[in-house]
Design an enzyme around this catalytic site. Structure first.
Site, PDB file in Angstrom:
ATOM      1  CG  PHE A  34      12.174  27.568  69.071  1.00  0.00           C
ATOM      2  CD1 PHE A  34      13.304  27.410  69.845  1.00  0.00           C
ATOM      3  CD2 PHE A  34      11.809  26.518  68.225  1.00  0.00           C
ATOM      4  CE1 PHE A  34      14.064  26.237  69.786  1.00  0.00           C
ATOM      5  CE2 PHE A  34      12.561  25.346  68.147  1.00  0.00           C
ATOM      6  CZ  PHE A  34      13.685  25.214  68.935  1.00  0.00           C
ATOM      7  CD  GLU A  35      10.821  30.474  61.943  1.00  0.00           C
ATOM      8  OE1 GLU A  35       9.691  29.957  61.769  1.00  0.00           O
ATOM      9  OE2 GLU A  35      11.204  31.476  61.312  1.00  0.00           O
TER      10      GLU A  35
END
Length: 403
Positions: free
Chosen positions: A302-303
């Site tokens: 997740f980014e």
């Protein structure tokens, strides 16, 4: 024999008749207005509703400029969001996309992730999707994924030179490194394809022709969970606050996978001190002012981040320096520590943001918002299933940057 009508009878008949005429008049007006309003709404819907565009990029003859044109057609504290008042109907949008690296065999997991993110966020904001694969996507994959969203969807093939192990790598040495990690029981220790993925995500994904038109991206993985509704635009949230990188989970890397990474980083810093931000986040990475690496990194599955940072001079030089050592293949350098080290050293510490209101889970590790944000986000996660302050979480290292 009919009785004669009195004056009172005549007045009653006139009043009743007049009342009926008035009622009929207003009913006619109301019916016409309702019809007009419905017709107007129907016309507006037919004008604004547009079909999703599906762009399929394989080994085609389109030039990058042509692909760019197609893609562009639709184009504080650092932890604890202050939610901006952004209307989902606002015409203002970030130059951003949702991106997923996946294979045809990941289809069910891809569908699950896309369904959730569309329901929780993107149905309101309609950002385009880009799907990348080192092999061509099947017709069934494209058909079943495209139907999940009204946004533009693009499917691209990763160039071979961005994916496969470079020819200059000493395969004997690389095999020895893989065998060592297998003996140590390290996950993906013997996998070349996993190393290909880590190298691609570290230094090449943002160069792909489908992503070059965009500035911001949200990385999405198959088989992940999104627990909470999101009523604001996180891309604009970061952009408006001059931030570069956003995360939800921070944890330590497996030390056997990166034994020489930190010494390589220190060598790079010594040769290029100009790239290190004076107000950096070294204290997130190290407990002794940079002498050693504490293994902390932002979990990059997740980014939400600014690709112009990865495309910039500092990160380009940094990645090239790492690449030339062969560490992605002789060891098992992951994109998470590579991205995290670069973001921590080359940006200001206030440019990295913890999205504590975005509920997320990958494998057994979860971030679940707490308190008011859990309630307001209508989150489906268990607040007790939260990695934030687990013994091996690195979030406390990030929080201390702002103490």
């Amino acid at each position: 024999m009919a009785l004669p009508l009195t004056a009172a009878h005549r007045r009653s008949i006139i009043i009743a008749f007049t009342t009926v005429l008035i009622v009929c008049y207003f009913m006619a007006i109301g019916h016409e207005d309702n019809y007009t309003s419905f017709k107007t709404l129907s016309t507006q819907w037919s004008i604004t509703k547009e079909p999703a565009v599906v762009l399929d990029v394989k080994q085609t003859n389109e030039t990058p400029s042509e692909l760019t044109s197609l893609s562009k057609s639709k184009p504080s504290p650092s932890f604890g969001n202050v939610i901006p008042q952004v209307s989902s109907s606002s015409p203002r949008r970030a130059n951003a996309t949702l991106v997923m690296l996946a294979r045809n065999s990941d289809l069910n997991g891809v569908i699950s992730s896309v369904e959730q993110l569309e329901a929780r966020f993107n149905r309101k904001f309609n950002y385009p999707w880009v799907f990348l694969n080192d092999e061509p996507f099947s017709t069934d994959f494209k058909r079943r994924v495209s139907v999940l969203t009204d946004a533009d969807v693009s499917f691209g093939l990763v160039p071979r030179e961005h994916w496969v192990q470079p020819e200059w790598i000493d395969e004997g040495r690389a095999q020895e490194g893989r065998n060592k990690l297998v003996r140590q029981g390290v996950i993906y220790g013997g996998s070349v394809s996993y190393r290909n993925m880590c190298r691609f995500n570290s230094g090449f994904f943002f160069r792909h022709e489908l992503l070059t038109p965009y500035k911001w991206y949200w990385r999405v993985e198959p088989d992940v969970r999104y627990y909470c509704g999101l009523d604001y635009d996180p891309f604009l949230f970061l952009e408006d606050r001059d931030k570069v990188y956003g995360f939800t989970i921070a944890m330590p890397e497996w030390e056997p996978t990166i034994p020489s990474l930190w010494s390589t980083v220190k060598d790079f810093i010594a040769e290029h001190p100009q790239y290190v931000s004076p107000d950096n986040s070294m204290d997130f990475l190290s407990d002794n002012a940079g002498d050693s690496y504490n293994m902390c990194h932002f979990w990059s599955n997740f980014e939400i981040a600014n690709m112009d940072f990865w495309r910039g001079e500092a990160y380009t030089k940094f990645f090239e320096y790492l690449e030339n050592t062969g560490g992605f293949y002789y060891e098992r350098w992951g994109d998470a520590p590579v991205h995290s080290i670069a973001a921590a050293l080359f940006t200001r510490k206030d440019q990295i943001h913890f999205f504590k209101d975005i509920g997320y889970k990958h494998a057994e590790f979860a971030h679940c918002p707490q308190g008011k944000q859990w309630r307001e986000g209508h989150c489906s996660c268990d607040p007790n299933d939260n990695f934030d302050f687990a013994q091996n979480s690195c979030l406390r290292h990030f929080m201390r940057l702002h103490d």
